[in-house]
Enzyme design. Structure first.
Site, PDB file in Angstrom:
ATOM      1  N   ASP A 146       0.862  -1.178   0.000  1.00 31.31           N
ATOM      2  CA  ASP A 146       0.000   0.000   0.000  1.00 31.31           C
ATOM      3  C   ASP A 146       0.897   1.225   0.000  1.00 31.31           C
ATOM      4  O   ASP A 146       1.974   1.211   0.606  1.00 31.31           O
ATOM      5  CB  ASP A 146      -0.911  -0.001   1.233  1.00 31.31           C
ATOM      6  CG  ASP A 146      -2.068   0.974   1.105  1.00 31.31           C
ATOM      7  OD1 ASP A 146      -3.199   0.527   0.847  1.00 31.31           O
ATOM      8  OD2 ASP A 146      -1.847   2.197   1.255  1.00 31.31           O
ATOM      9  N   CYS A 153     -19.611  -7.201  -3.476  1.00 26.93           N
ATOM     10  CA  CYS A 153     -20.457  -7.489  -2.321  1.00 26.93           C
ATOM     11  C   CYS A 153     -21.911  -7.656  -2.739  1.00 26.93           C
ATOM     12  O   CYS A 153     -22.622  -8.551  -2.246  1.00 26.93           O
ATOM     13  CB  CYS A 153     -20.317  -6.381  -1.281  1.00 26.93           C
ATOM     14  SG  CYS A 153     -20.696  -4.712  -1.887  1.00 26.93           S
ATOM     15  N   ARG A 172     -22.745  10.790  -8.085  1.00 29.47           N
ATOM     16  CA  ARG A 172     -21.765  10.455  -7.047  1.00 29.47           C
ATOM     17  C   ARG A 172     -20.861  11.642  -6.730  1.00 29.47           C
ATOM     18  O   ARG A 172     -20.125  11.615  -5.735  1.00 29.47           O
ATOM     19  CB  ARG A 172     -20.913   9.256  -7.485  1.00 29.47           C
ATOM     20  CG  ARG A 172     -21.692   7.975  -7.600  1.00 29.47           C
ATOM     21  CD  ARG A 172     -20.772   6.781  -7.722  1.00 29.47           C
ATOM     22  NE  ARG A 172     -21.441   5.638  -8.313  1.00 29.47           N
ATOM     23  CZ  ARG A 172     -20.970   4.400  -8.311  1.00 29.47           C
ATOM     24  NH1 ARG A 172     -19.804   4.142  -7.753  1.00 29.47           N
ATOM     25  NH2 ARG A 172     -21.646   3.418  -8.881  1.00 29.47           N
TER      26      ARG A 172
END
EC number: 1.2.1.12
Length: 332
Positions: A34, A152, A197
């Protein structure tokens, strides 16, 4: 032990590690890549607004995260092909950045020395897309090296659709997910490729798109092209609900539908599909590891027209399916 590397230590990456710490598993997370400094990663793992405190010691020693005694090497490499997977003996990479979501991009992890890649998102060109428990049997270790865990919402929708299709044959349908906001939205109004959004996530109901209905055809090929859908993002940090409206091939009764979901939740889809008779709201399912929590009270049946509804913790439930899929890849 199967050695796992996580590329991208955001919401899913951290939740996967949290969930792994609660399991007796032969998966060993040995590396995290990361671009954020290790001290910040440690703090974000230890303290989480949605999930609460980790409750296990987290420290940093140079470029190593020490989590409850487990030592995890931290790197900050932008290009997956340059990652030290061969040097670290990594078996499987969990690709969780949200950026390398094509087979071509994910293949760089194989070039770096990993044996397999699991993408925690829909992945264009993946060898297979799995919704664990729904189409697990389709996995072939000799053919499938780059695997997508879908999303998901696809994991929540797939058990709903499978049970109904097995019962009465779905002819066509429409799904809507009322979904918690995500980091991909804006906190305040600002530029975004999606003009809706672009608006402040925590104070608006935001109609937008979802790929879950399209992806269901990758999981259940007999439903390919039969479902379409939309998403409505709402001002909650976690906890979502998916509604599936369908026309099926024969008349059914409400009792038939409920019996089918109850039997599936107690049988072949146990642990993936949960059956509830309680009057739930979104906070009730936060932290639930199931992919799909069937809300029996919201079932509506009119002959061949059926509406079914399921809740899902869009972070924790999905993260648990990621682990299940990693275990599948490790075992086979």
């Amino acid at each position: 032990m199967t050695r796992i590397a996580i590329n991208g230590f955001g919401r899913i990456g951290r939740n996967v590690l949290r969930a792994l710490l609660e399991r007796d598993s032969d998966l060993d997370v040995v590396a995290v890549n990361d671009l954020t400094e290790p001290a910040t990663l440690a703090r974000l793992l230890a303290y989480d607004t949605t999930s609460g405190r980790l409750g296990r010691p987290v420290t940093v020693e140079g470029n190593v995260l020490v989590v409850d005694g487990r030592r995890i090497t931290v790197t900050a490499e932008r290009e997956p092909a340059n990652l030290p997977w061969a040097e670290l003996g990594v078996d499987i990479v969990l690709e969780a950045t949200g950026r390398f979501t094509s087979a071509k991009a994910a293949r760089a992890h194989l070039d770096a020395g990993a044996k397999k890649v699991l993408v925690s998102a829909p992945a264009d060109g993946a060898d297979i897309t799995l919704a664990f428990g729904v189409n697990t049997d389709a996995y072939d270790p000799d053919l499938h090296t780059i695997v997508s865990n879908a999303s998901c919402t696809t994991n929540a929708l797939a058990p709903l659709a499978k049970v109904l299709d097995d019962l009465a044959g779905i002819e066509h349908g429409f799904m809507t997910t009322v979904h918690a906001y995500t980091q991909e939205q804006n906190l305040q109004d600002g530029p975004h490729r999606d003009p809706r959004r672009a608006r402040a996530a925590a104070v608006n109901i935001v109609p937008t798109t979802t790929g879950a209905a399209k992806a269901i055809g990758l999981v259940l090929p007999n439903l390919d092209g039969k479902l379409s859908g939309d998403s409505i993002r709402v001002p909650v940090p976690v906890g979502s609900i998916v509604e599936l409206n369908t026309t099926v091939a024969r008349d059914v009764t409400r009792d038939e539908v409920l019996d089918a979901y109850r039997a599936a939740a107690q049988g072949p889809l146990a642990g993936v599909l949960e059956y509830s008779e309680d009057p739930l709201v979104s906070s009730d399912i936060t932290g639930n590891p199931a992919s799909s929590i069937f809300d029996s009270e919201l079932t509506r049946v009119d002959g061949r027209h059926i509406k079914v509804v399921a809740w899902y913790d869009n972070e924790w439930g999905f993260s648990n399916r990621v682990i299940d899929t990693l275990q599948l890849l490790a075992a086979r």
